[in-house]
Design a protein around this motif. Structure first.
Motif, PDB file in Angstrom:
ATOM      1  N   GLN A  48       0.831  -1.206   0.000  1.00 21.71           N
ATOM      2  CA  GLN A  48       0.000   0.000   0.000  1.00 21.71           C
ATOM      3  C   GLN A  48       0.868   1.259   0.000  1.00 21.71           C
ATOM      4  O   GLN A  48       0.580   2.216  -0.723  1.00 21.71           O
ATOM      5  N   THR A  52       2.509   1.620  -3.439  1.00 20.37           N
ATOM      6  CA  THR A  52       1.498   2.043  -4.412  1.00 20.37           C
ATOM      7  C   THR A  52       1.189   3.521  -4.262  1.00 20.37           C
ATOM      8  O   THR A  52       1.118   4.260  -5.251  1.00 20.37           O
ATOM      9  N   PHE A  53       1.028   3.973  -3.025  1.00 17.84           N
ATOM     10  CA  PHE A  53       0.809   5.401  -2.777  1.00 17.84           C
ATOM     11  C   PHE A  53       1.978   6.213  -3.326  1.00 17.84           C
ATOM     12  O   PHE A  53       1.789   7.236  -3.984  1.00 17.84           O
ATOM     13  N   LEU A  78       4.124   5.506  -5.726  1.00 21.22           N
ATOM     14  CA  LEU A  78       4.141   5.546  -7.186  1.00 21.22           C
ATOM     15  C   LEU A  78       3.013   6.418  -7.729  1.00 21.22           C
ATOM     16  O   LEU A  78       3.206   7.155  -8.714  1.00 21.22           O
ATOM     17  N   ASP A  79       1.846   6.379  -7.098  1.00 20.38           N
ATOM     18  CA  ASP A  79       0.744   7.267  -7.489  1.00 20.38           C
ATOM     19  C   ASP A  79       1.130   8.727  -7.260  1.00 20.38           C
ATOM     20  O   ASP A  79       0.852   9.596  -8.091  1.00 20.38           O
ATOM     21  N   PHE A  80       1.775   9.005  -6.135  1.00 22.28           N
ATOM     22  CA  PHE A  80       2.258  10.345  -5.817  1.00 22.28           C
ATOM     23  C   PHE A  80       3.218  10.816  -6.921  1.00 22.28           C
ATOM     24  O   PHE A  80       3.127  11.946  -7.402  1.00 22.28           O
ATOM     25  N   CYS A  81       4.119   9.951  -7.323  1.00 18.74           N
ATOM     26  CA  CYS A  81       5.071  10.300  -8.383  1.00 18.74           C
ATOM     27  C   CYS A  81       4.350  10.623  -9.683  1.00 18.74           C
ATOM     28  O   CYS A  81       4.677  11.601 -10.364  1.00 18.74           O
ATOM     29  N   GLU A  82       3.364   9.811 -10.025  1.00 22.11           N
ATOM     30  CA  GLU A  82       2.614  10.033 -11.257  1.00 22.11           C
ATOM     31  C   GLU A  82       1.875  11.369 -11.212  1.00 22.11           C
ATOM     32  O   GLU A  82       1.876  12.133 -12.186  1.00 22.11           O
ATOM     33  N   GLN A  83       1.274  11.689 -10.074  1.00 23.84           N
ATOM     34  CA  GLN A  83       0.542  12.948  -9.925  1.00 23.84           C
ATOM     35  C   GLN A  83       1.460  14.164 -10.009  1.00 23.84           C
ATOM     36  O   GLN A  83       1.005  15.259 -10.331  1.00 23.84           O
ATOM     37  N   HIS A  84       2.744  13.976  -9.742  1.00 23.40           N
ATOM     38  CA  HIS A  84       3.700  15.079  -9.765  1.00 23.40           C
ATOM     39  C   HIS A  84       4.588  15.045 -11.012  1.00 23.40           C
ATOM     40  O   HIS A  84       5.680  15.607 -11.019  1.00 23.40           O
ATOM     41  N   TYR A 115      12.014   2.569 -12.292  1.00 21.53           N
ATOM     42  CA  TYR A 115      10.610   2.517 -12.682  1.00 21.53           C
ATOM     43  C   TYR A 115      10.356   3.764 -13.524  1.00 21.53           C
ATOM     44  O   TYR A 115      10.666   4.879 -13.081  1.00 21.53           O
ATOM     45  N   LEU A 170       7.685   6.170 -15.583  1.00 19.08           N
ATOM     46  CA  LEU A 170       6.271   6.510 -15.667  1.00 19.08           C
ATOM     47  C   LEU A 170       5.895   6.964 -17.066  1.00 19.08           C
ATOM     48  O   LEU A 170       6.700   7.401 -17.828  1.00 19.08           O
TER      49      LEU A 170
END
Length: 147
Positions: free
Chosen positions: A84, A87-88, A90-96, A145, A147
């Protein structure tokens, strides 16, 4: 179990340092744990029922993020909380609008290595003799990784 992930604050640092000492055989120094305002810092804390259960330290420099440290309290390991938290992250990275994420993991830390592989990281290289051990040094596996 109520889980939330929030930006790290100084209120979390005592609990983070305690987890750091329990979760890692060679923990970061308290002074490093307490350095929240480093360049590009994007550190977060995972709270379980209001108490620190995990955290990550990361640094975003011009769209390239280094995951410097990630840990889950040993009492909560094996419950999917690390997944979890990752995942948070990687999501944070994508949002930024991050372009790439880099990390190093101990060659002997097979659960973490597998977690990163399952999340989509790729093994890129090794740093030989990078991490201290009780009997010398061990390699770091460099992973990326995109994005």
């Amino acid at each position: 179990m109520n889980i939330s992930i929030i930006p790290m604050s100084s209120d979390h640092l005592d609990q983070i340092y305690q987890i750091e000492c329990r979760a890692h055989s060679f923990p970061w120094k308290a002074s490093i744990i307490r350095a929240l305002d480093s360049r590009g810092a994007c550190h977060h804390t995972l709270l379980i029922d209001g108490r620190v259960g995990g955290y990550f330290y990361a640094q975003n420099i011009v769209g390239e993020v280094s995951l410097l440290n990630i840990a889950v309290d040993p009492v909560h390991q094996g419950k999917g909380i690390g997944r979890q938290l990752l995942t948070f992250f990687l999501d944070f990275c994508e949002q930024h609008a991050v372009e790439s994420v880099w990390l190093e993991v101990r060659a002997s830390n097979l659960p973490a290595y597998q977690l990163y592989l399952n999340a989509g990281f790729n093994e890129v290289d090794h740093r030989f003799g990078y991490y201290p051990t009780e009997n010398g040094r061990e390699d770091a596996i460099i992973m990326s990784y995109f994005l």
